[in-house]
Every structure is written in structure tokens, then in C-alpha cells.
Design an enzyme around this catalytic site. Structure first.
Site, PDB file in Angstrom:
ATOM      1  N   ARG A 236       0.861  -1.185   0.000  1.00 14.75           N
ATOM      2  CA  ARG A 236       0.000   0.000   0.000  1.00 14.75           C
ATOM      3  C   ARG A 236       0.899   1.237   0.000  1.00 14.75           C
ATOM      4  O   ARG A 236       1.914   1.282   0.716  1.00 14.75           O
ATOM      5  CB  ARG A 236      -0.911   0.035   1.243  1.00 14.75           C
ATOM      6  CG  ARG A 236      -2.104  -0.903   1.186  1.00 14.75           C
ATOM      7  CD  ARG A 236      -3.122  -0.504   0.106  1.00 14.75           C
ATOM      8  NE  ARG A 236      -4.245  -1.433   0.024  1.00 14.75           N
ATOM      9  CZ  ARG A 236      -4.338  -2.452  -0.818  1.00 14.75           C
ATOM     10  NH1 ARG A 236      -3.370  -2.705  -1.671  1.00 14.75           N
ATOM     11  NH2 ARG A 236      -5.411  -3.227  -0.822  1.00 14.75           N
ATOM     12  N   ASP A 260       4.483  -0.407  -6.960  1.00 12.26           N
ATOM     13  CA  ASP A 260       3.242  -0.747  -7.656  1.00 12.26           C
ATOM     14  C   ASP A 260       2.087   0.009  -7.022  1.00 12.26           C
ATOM     15  O   ASP A 260       0.955  -0.039  -7.515  1.00 12.26           O
ATOM     16  CB  ASP A 260       2.982  -2.255  -7.582  1.00 12.26           C
ATOM     17  CG  ASP A 260       1.763  -2.673  -8.383  1.00 12.26           C
ATOM     18  OD1 ASP A 260       1.712  -2.314  -9.581  1.00 12.26           O
ATOM     19  OD2 ASP A 260       0.853  -3.324  -7.825  1.00 12.26           O
ATOM     20  N   GLU A 265      -2.284   7.583  -4.944  1.00 12.08           N
ATOM     21  CA  GLU A 265      -2.637   6.968  -6.231  1.00 12.08           C
ATOM     22  C   GLU A 265      -4.104   7.148  -6.611  1.00 12.08           C
ATOM     23  O   GLU A 265      -4.465   7.053  -7.791  1.00 12.08           O
ATOM     24  CB  GLU A 265      -2.292   5.474  -6.219  1.00 12.08           C
ATOM     25  CG  GLU A 265      -3.155   4.638  -5.286  1.00 12.08           C
ATOM     26  CD  GLU A 265      -2.773   3.153  -5.315  1.00 12.08           C
ATOM     27  OE1 GLU A 265      -1.599   2.837  -5.088  1.00 12.08           O
ATOM     28  OE2 GLU A 265      -3.661   2.321  -5.576  1.00 12.08           O
ATOM     29  N   HIS A 297      -0.520  -0.165  -9.834  1.00  8.08           N
ATOM     30  CA  HIS A 297      -1.292  -1.109  -9.005  1.00  8.08           C
ATOM     31  C   HIS A 297      -1.783  -2.291  -9.846  1.00  8.08           C
ATOM     32  O   HIS A 297      -2.979  -2.582  -9.884  1.00  8.08           O
ATOM     33  CB  HIS A 297      -2.468  -0.388  -8.332  1.00  8.08           C
ATOM     34  CG  HIS A 297      -2.848  -1.026  -7.021  1.00  8.08           C
ATOM     35  ND1 HIS A 297      -3.122  -0.315  -5.884  1.00  8.08           N
ATOM     36  CD2 HIS A 297      -2.991  -2.328  -6.657  1.00  8.08           C
ATOM     37  CE1 HIS A 297      -3.419  -1.133  -4.897  1.00  8.08           C
ATOM     38  NE2 HIS A 297      -3.343  -2.372  -5.346  1.00  8.08           N
TER      39      HIS A 297
HETATM   40  P1  NAI Z   1      -1.618 -11.310   4.941  1.00 12.46           P
HETATM   41  O1  NAI Z   1      -2.668 -10.827   5.863  1.00 12.46           O
HETATM   42  O2  NAI Z   1      -1.608 -12.755   4.557  1.00 12.46           O
HETATM   43  O3  NAI Z   1      -0.171 -10.960   5.539  1.00 12.46           O
HETATM   44  C1  NAI Z   1       0.167  -9.722   6.087  1.00 12.46           C
HETATM   45  C2  NAI Z   1       1.265  -9.978   7.115  1.00 12.46           C
HETATM   46  O4  NAI Z   1       1.752  -8.706   7.570  1.00 12.46           O
HETATM   47  C3  NAI Z   1       0.783 -10.742   8.364  1.00 12.46           C
HETATM   48  O5  NAI Z   1       1.613 -11.861   8.596  1.00 12.46           O
HETATM   49  C4  NAI Z   1       0.894  -9.704   9.477  1.00 12.46           C
HETATM   50  O6  NAI Z   1       1.222 -10.287  10.743  1.00 12.46           O
HETATM   51  C5  NAI Z   1       2.027  -8.844   8.948  1.00 12.46           C
HETATM   52  N1  NAI Z   1       2.145  -7.536   9.605  1.00 12.46           N
HETATM   53  C6  NAI Z   1       1.180  -6.758  10.160  1.00 12.46           C
HETATM   54  N2  NAI Z   1       1.723  -5.662  10.703  1.00 12.46           N
HETATM   55  C7  NAI Z   1       3.058  -5.727  10.477  1.00 12.46           C
HETATM   56  C8  NAI Z   1       4.155  -4.906  10.820  1.00 12.46           C
HETATM   57  N3  NAI Z   1       3.983  -3.771  11.480  1.00 12.46           N
HETATM   58  N4  NAI Z   1       5.396  -5.297  10.440  1.00 12.46           N
HETATM   59  C9  NAI Z   1       5.577  -6.439   9.754  1.00 12.46           C
HETATM   60  N5  NAI Z   1       4.576  -7.278   9.423  1.00 12.46           N
HETATM   61  C10 NAI Z   1       3.325  -6.917   9.767  1.00 12.46           C
HETATM   62  O7  NAI Z   1      -1.715 -10.391   3.649  1.00 12.46           O
HETATM   63  P2  NAI Z   1      -1.192 -10.698   2.174  1.00 12.46           P
HETATM   64  O8  NAI Z   1      -2.260 -11.405   1.396  1.00 12.46           O
HETATM   65  O9  NAI Z   1       0.159 -11.308   2.232  1.00 12.46           O
HETATM   66  O10 NAI Z   1      -1.112  -9.220   1.574  1.00 12.46           O
HETATM   67  C11 NAI Z   1      -0.169  -8.271   2.031  1.00 12.46           C
HETATM   68  C12 NAI Z   1      -0.550  -6.902   1.508  1.00 12.46           C
HETATM   69  O11 NAI Z   1      -0.406  -6.866   0.086  1.00 12.46           O
HETATM   70  C13 NAI Z   1      -2.046  -6.550   1.714  1.00 12.46           C
HETATM   71  O12 NAI Z   1      -2.258  -5.961   2.969  1.00 12.46           O
HETATM   72  C14 NAI Z   1      -2.322  -5.573   0.610  1.00 12.46           C
HETATM   73  O13 NAI Z   1      -2.132  -4.263   1.112  1.00 12.46           O
HETATM   74  C15 NAI Z   1      -1.249  -5.868  -0.439  1.00 12.46           C
HETATM   75  N6  NAI Z   1      -1.804  -6.314  -1.727  1.00 12.46           N
HETATM   76  C16 NAI Z   1      -1.473  -5.623  -2.864  1.00 12.46           C
HETATM   77  C17 NAI Z   1      -1.938  -6.019  -4.106  1.00 12.46           C
HETATM   78  C18 NAI Z   1      -1.545  -5.311  -5.372  1.00 12.46           C
HETATM   79  O14 NAI Z   1      -2.167  -5.533  -6.424  1.00 12.46           O
HETATM   80  N7  NAI Z   1      -0.524  -4.461  -5.371  1.00 12.46           N
HETATM   81  C19 NAI Z   1      -2.865  -7.156  -4.216  1.00 12.46           C
HETATM   82  C20 NAI Z   1      -3.116  -7.864  -2.965  1.00 12.46           C
HETATM   83  C21 NAI Z   1      -2.610  -7.426  -1.769  1.00 12.46           C
END
Ligand code: NAI
Length: 333
Positions: A236, A260, A265, A297
């Protein structure tokens, strides 16, 4: 039959939603504009709205949606920072998202950005098209033997970490909820955030945007990085303070940045502004650096991910209509 309005609709959204199994029970109304308090009245008569990352579903938008008779918000993405979930629940909406449509799509895009930026593929491609076959300025580095720092080891971060291991990189990881068994198996070392920042040649962000992670990359954070480090953000935009990022690039501290997602954005990404004057001075500045690579994105944009987004969203709308529980793990409260 359930009626639903889908906002920020692109040609690929229509294509995949119109061929998803179970679509027969849904009357879709596609809108190319985004949902916000100003546009919410267009949902009048619809039972559900379907939104994406840049629709602004804040309290005032929700109040308008409630007046319009909407009862369900279906996010067709994983992140839900753009929806005021507490206000939504208070107003009696149910909210669902698609928690994992293809973590591979996003992790692979992060690596594609790094490889392109590091090996100057984008610049080489332009040169060769102009019949300029020189190599000056195209020197990159081996990823093998470097240290990659993964911040956030959820679904996407773990896949990215494993890809880096495949390159023969050392992988450091940081997450408030470490997955020790996975790390042992994958050969990944968990570390505190500061050591990760100080020791990584490449940093890749895979954590959600929350009030705690807003501007995780500030002036202070950039100062801690190893000189010449590369930063990749497919999570994000607001995780990074853009002003501090630009300073760090100007000072030469950062080796390169691939984004990305971008802090501001909304209203820019996903749009064709090629015949307009770009109003965002910081984005314009970022686009002038030779060591910055930006995509709009698109990390999620694979056939597999689009099909899965349409499948899960359609299934949840049918569940909503039938008064049945939503698909496991998709409801946001
Ligand atoms: P997820 O929920 O499986 O994993 C997120 C991880 O971040 C969790 O393990 C959580 O404990 C950890 N986390 C939370 N706060 C943290 C901190 N302060 N420091 C370090 N780690 C922390 O989510 P997933 O599916 O892996 O997605 C991650 C991010 O990717 C989403 O939140 C979303 O913003 C982004 N995303 C971007 C896309 C794009 O098209 N560019 C598409 C899909 C997701």
C-alpha cells in the site's frame, strides 16, 4: 435475483464477472467511476455494492449507501483500509473481501519489478527499439548472495521470500506474528525491524496498511537503510512517506525504488491521463529518477487472480441473497 453495483469497473472486471459461475442470480450494474459519499446515491435500488482499492467507503459514504437501501459491501480485493468497517457494522452492513485471490500474482510482480529495475530491462528495451545497442548505464547486480528483507510474512511475503531463496539470496524477515516452522523449512531468518533495515540489500513490503504501519518508511527509517539498498512496495502506498523517499533518492542513499502502489494513487492509478497535465508534483518528481520504476497497481492482474476474485465475490453475493454464511475467512468485522 440480487442487484449489485460494481464501481471503478474496468473491461477486465466485466469480462470476468460476466463469466463467473453463479452469475445468473446477480443483476450487475457496472459504473466506471469510483464509489464515494458523492457518488453513493447511484446505488439506490441495489442491495449490494462491489468496490476496489480506491473506492472511498468512509462513514459519510456508508450513511448515503444505507439511505439508498444497500446492505452489503463486497470488496473485490484483499486490503480493506478504504472501508470504515466499524461504521459499516454499526450501520448494519455486512462486509466481505477476497482475502487470497492469488498471492503468487503479487509476489511474482514484486520480483518482476526488482529484476526490471536492477537489470535496467525497461531502459534496455527502449534503447534497442531505437537501434541503440550500447550498454553504458545498464550495470546491475547479482541477487544471488545478497540479503533480501521481507517485511510481513503472510501469504504474499512468504512466497516472495521463497522466490528470493530460489535465487540463492539470504532472507531476513520481520513480522509481529512470526511463522517459525515455515521459516525453518524455507531457510528464512526472522529479525527485529532495525537489523533487517540495516542489513538488507533489497527490501520488499508485504504488510497491511494500518494506523500503526502508516509511513513505516519515514525519514528516520530511510536513514537506517544500507546505502544503495533497493526498496520494492507492492502493498500500500501510504506505508512510505513520499517526501522522505524523494529525499533519500536525491541524496543517493537508496539504490533504487520500485512501486506498484503510491501514497496518492487515488484518481491517478488505473486512469489514462496521457493527454492531461499531471497535477501531483511528487509523482512527477519520482518519474524523473532513472532508478525509479512505477507500475499502476497491477500486481494482482493475472488471469488466475481475476477469475478467483469474480468466483469468490459472486459466491458471497449468492450466500448473502440466500441468508447463508459467507465463504470461510471472507467476512470483515
Ligand atoms: P496477509 O494478511 O496474509 O499478511 C500480512 C502480514 O503482515 C501478516 O503476517 C501480518 O502479521 C504482517 N504484519 C502486520 N503488521 C506488520 C508490521 N507492522 N510489520 C511487519 N509485518 C506486519 O496479507 P497478504 O495477502 O500477504 O497481503 C499483504 C498486503 O499486500 C495486503 O495488505 C495488501 O495491502 C497488499 N496487496 C497488494 C496487491 C496489489 O495488487 N498491489 C494485491 C493484494 C494485496
Amino acid at each position: 435475483m440480487i442487484t449489485a453495483a460494481l464501481y471503478d469497473a474496468k473491461s477486465y472486471d466485466r469480462e470476468y464477472f460476466e463469466k463467473a459461475a453463479g452469475r445468473e442470480n446477480i443483476a450487475w450494474h457496472f459504473h466506471e467511476f469510483r464509489l464515494s459519499a458523492e457518488t453513493a446515491s447511484t446505488a439506490a435500488g441495489r442491495e449490494a455494492v462491489c468496490v476496489f482499492v480506491n473506492d472511498r467507503v468512509d462513514r459519510s459514504c456508508l450513511t448515503e449507501l444505507s439511505k439508498a437501501g444497500v446492505r452489503h459491501i463486497a470488496l473485490r480485493c484483499a486490503g480493506f483500509n478504504n472501508v470504515d468497517v466499524a461504521a459499516a457494522n454499526e450501520l448494519g452492513f455486512t462486509v466481505t473481501r477476497v482475502p487470497a485471490y492469488s498471492p503468487h500474482a503479487v509476489a511474482e510482480h514484486a520480483i518482476a519489478l526488482l529484476l526490471t529495475l536492477n537489470r535496467r530491462i525497461h531502459r534496455a528495451h527502449n534503447r534497442v527499439r531505437e537501434h541503440n545497442f550500447s550498454l553504458g548505464g545498464l550495470v546491475g547486480f547479482d541477487i544471488h548472495g545478497k540479503t533480501a528483507g521481507i517485511i510481513g510474512t503472510g501469504k504474499i511475503g512468504r512466497i516472495a521470500a521463497q522466490i528470493f531463496r530460489g535465487f540463492g539470496a539470504r532472507v531476513l524477515a520481520h513480522d509481529p506474528f512470526p511463522a517459525a516452522d515455515w521459516a525453518n523449512e524455507a531457510g528464512v531468518e526472522y529479525s527485529d525491524l532495525d537489523s533487517l533495515l540495516e542489513n538488507s540489500d533489497i527490501l520488499s513490503l508485504h504488510l497491511p496498511l494500518t494506523p500503526e504501519t502508516f509511513h513505516l518508511f519515514s525519514e528516520d527509517t530511510f536513514r537506517k537503510l544500507k546505502p544503495g539498498a533497493y526498496l520494492i512496495n507492492t502493498s500500500r502506498g501510504k506505508l512510505i512517506d513520499t517526501t522522505a523517499l524523494i529525499q533519500s533518492l536525491k541524496s543517493g542513499r537508496l539504490g533504487g525504488v520500485a512501486l506498484d502502489v503510491y501514497e496518492e494513487e487515488e484518481g491517478v492509478f488505473f486512469e489514462d491521463l496521457s493527454d492531461k497535465v499531471l497535477q501531483d508534483d511528487e509523482l512527477s518528481r519520482l518519474l524523473t529518477f532513472p532508478n525509479v520504476l512505477i507500475t499502476s497497481h497491477q500486481a494482482f492482474l493475472t488471469r488466475e487472480a481475476l477469475a478467483e476474485i469474480a468466483r469468490v465475490t459472486t459466491a458471497n453475493l449468492n450466500q448473502f441473497q440466500a441468508g447463508e454464511p459467507f465463504l470461510s475467512g471472507t467476512e470483515v468485522r
